[in-house]
Design a protein around this motif. Structure first.
Motif, PDB file in Angstrom:
ATOM      1  N   UNK A  40      -1.912 -43.352-106.376  1.00  0.00           N
ATOM      2  CA  UNK A  40      -1.401 -42.816-105.110  1.00  0.00           C
ATOM      3  C   UNK A  40      -1.630 -41.312-105.097  1.00  0.00           C
ATOM      4  N   UNK A  41      -2.234 -40.830-104.028  1.00  0.00           N
ATOM      5  CA  UNK A  41      -2.486 -39.394-103.880  1.00  0.00           C
ATOM      6  C   UNK A  41      -1.177 -38.703-103.511  1.00  0.00           C
ATOM      7  N   UNK A  42      -0.685 -37.864-104.415  1.00  0.00           N
ATOM      8  CA  UNK A  42       0.604 -37.212-104.177  1.00  0.00           C
ATOM      9  C   UNK A  42       0.534 -36.215-103.023  1.00  0.00           C
ATOM     10  N   UNK A  43      -0.639 -35.613-102.806  1.00  0.00           N
ATOM     11  CA  UNK A  43      -0.763 -34.677-101.683  1.00  0.00           C
ATOM     12  C   UNK A  43      -0.531 -35.374-100.346  1.00  0.00           C
ATOM     13  N   UNK A  44      -1.043 -36.596-100.231  1.00  0.00           N
ATOM     14  CA  UNK A  44      -0.843 -37.371 -98.996  1.00  0.00           C
ATOM     15  C   UNK A  44       0.637 -37.654 -98.807  1.00  0.00           C
ATOM     16  N   UNK A  45       1.319 -38.042 -99.876  1.00  0.00           N
ATOM     17  CA  UNK A  45       2.747 -38.340 -99.771  1.00  0.00           C
ATOM     18  C   UNK A  45       3.580 -37.095 -99.483  1.00  0.00           C
ATOM     19  N   UNK A  46       3.218 -35.970-100.088  1.00  0.00           N
ATOM     20  CA  UNK A  46       3.976 -34.734 -99.842  1.00  0.00           C
ATOM     21  C   UNK A  46       3.820 -34.288 -98.398  1.00  0.00           C
ATOM     22  N   UNK A  47       2.597 -34.298 -97.896  1.00  0.00           N
ATOM     23  CA  UNK A  47       2.375 -33.898 -96.496  1.00  0.00           C
ATOM     24  C   UNK A  47       3.055 -34.877 -95.549  1.00  0.00           C
ATOM     25  N   UNK A  48       2.947 -36.169 -95.853  1.00  0.00           N
ATOM     26  CA  UNK A  48       3.615 -37.176 -95.029  1.00  0.00           C
ATOM     27  C   UNK A  48       5.123 -37.019 -95.050  1.00  0.00           C
ATOM     28  N   UNK A  49       5.665 -36.721 -96.228  1.00  0.00           N
ATOM     29  CA  UNK A  49       7.106 -36.533 -96.346  1.00  0.00           C
ATOM     30  C   UNK A  49       7.564 -35.311 -95.558  1.00  0.00           C
ATOM     31  N   UNK A  50       6.811 -34.220 -95.630  1.00  0.00           N
ATOM     32  CA  UNK A  50       7.168 -33.026 -94.847  1.00  0.00           C
ATOM     33  C   UNK A  50       7.124 -33.309 -93.349  1.00  0.00           C
ATOM     34  N   UNK A  51       6.107 -34.047 -92.918  1.00  0.00           N
ATOM     35  CA  UNK A  51       6.014 -34.424 -91.506  1.00  0.00           C
ATOM     36  C   UNK A  51       7.214 -35.276 -91.101  1.00  0.00           C
ATOM     37  N   UNK A 108       4.817 -42.433 -82.644  1.00  0.00           N
ATOM     38  CA  UNK A 108       3.501 -42.046 -82.146  1.00  0.00           C
ATOM     39  C   UNK A 108       2.902 -40.917 -82.989  1.00  0.00           C
ATOM     40  N   UNK A 109       3.690 -39.922 -83.317  1.00  0.00           N
ATOM     41  CA  UNK A 109       3.180 -38.808 -84.123  1.00  0.00           C
ATOM     42  C   UNK A 109       2.797 -39.282 -85.517  1.00  0.00           C
ATOM     43  N   UNK A 110       3.585 -40.167 -86.109  1.00  0.00           N
ATOM     44  CA  UNK A 110       3.236 -40.713 -87.426  1.00  0.00           C
ATOM     45  C   UNK A 110       1.958 -41.536 -87.346  1.00  0.00           C
TER      46      UNK A 110
END
Length: 101
Positions: A3-14, A51-53
Motif C-alpha cells: 500500500x502506497x502510504x503517500x496515497x493514504x496520507x493525502x487521502x486521509x488529509x482530504x 463527489x469530491x472523494x
C-alpha cells in the motif's frame, strides 16, 4: 502489503478537511427548525463529500496510469466509510440532544 502510504496520507488529509466541512454543515442543520432545510443540508453535505472523494480517486487513477496502487485506493475507500459512519453516529447523538431535530 504494497500500500502506497503517500496515497493514504493525502487521502486521509482530504477526508479530514471534507469531514470537518460536512460536520459543520450537519451542526448548522441541527439548529434549523425547518425539517426540509435540515434534510437538504444533510444530504447535500454528504453528496458533496462523496463527489469530491470520487473525483479525487478518478484524478489519481487517471494520472497514475498503469502505476495505480489498488491498496491505496481501497484504503482510501475504507477510510471514507469509517469517517462517514463515525460522523453519522456523532450527528445522531447530537440530534437526540437537540430539541429542534
Amino acid at each position: 502489503m504494497g500500500v502506497d502510504t503517500d496515497v493514504l496520507i493525502i487521502g486521509n488529509l482530504l477526508l479530514i478537511l471534507l469531514t470537518a466541512f460536512s460536520f459543520y454543515q450537519h451542526v448548522r442543520a441541527l439548529r434549523n427548525k425547518n425539517i426540509h432545510a435540515f434534510l437538504r443540508m444533510i444530504k447535500g453535505s454528504m453528496l458533496i463529500k462523496m463527489a469530491i472523494c470520487g473525483v479525487a480517486a478518478f484524478i489519481y487513477i487517471i494520472t497514475a496510469g498503469k502505476g495505480v496502487n489498488a491498496g491505496g485506493v481501497l484504503g482510501f475507500m475504507f477510510l471514507y466509510f469509517v469517517y462517514t459512519l463515525t460522523e453519522a453516529a456523532i450527528v445522531m447523538k447530537l440530534s437526540k440532544q437537540n430539541k429542534n431535530a
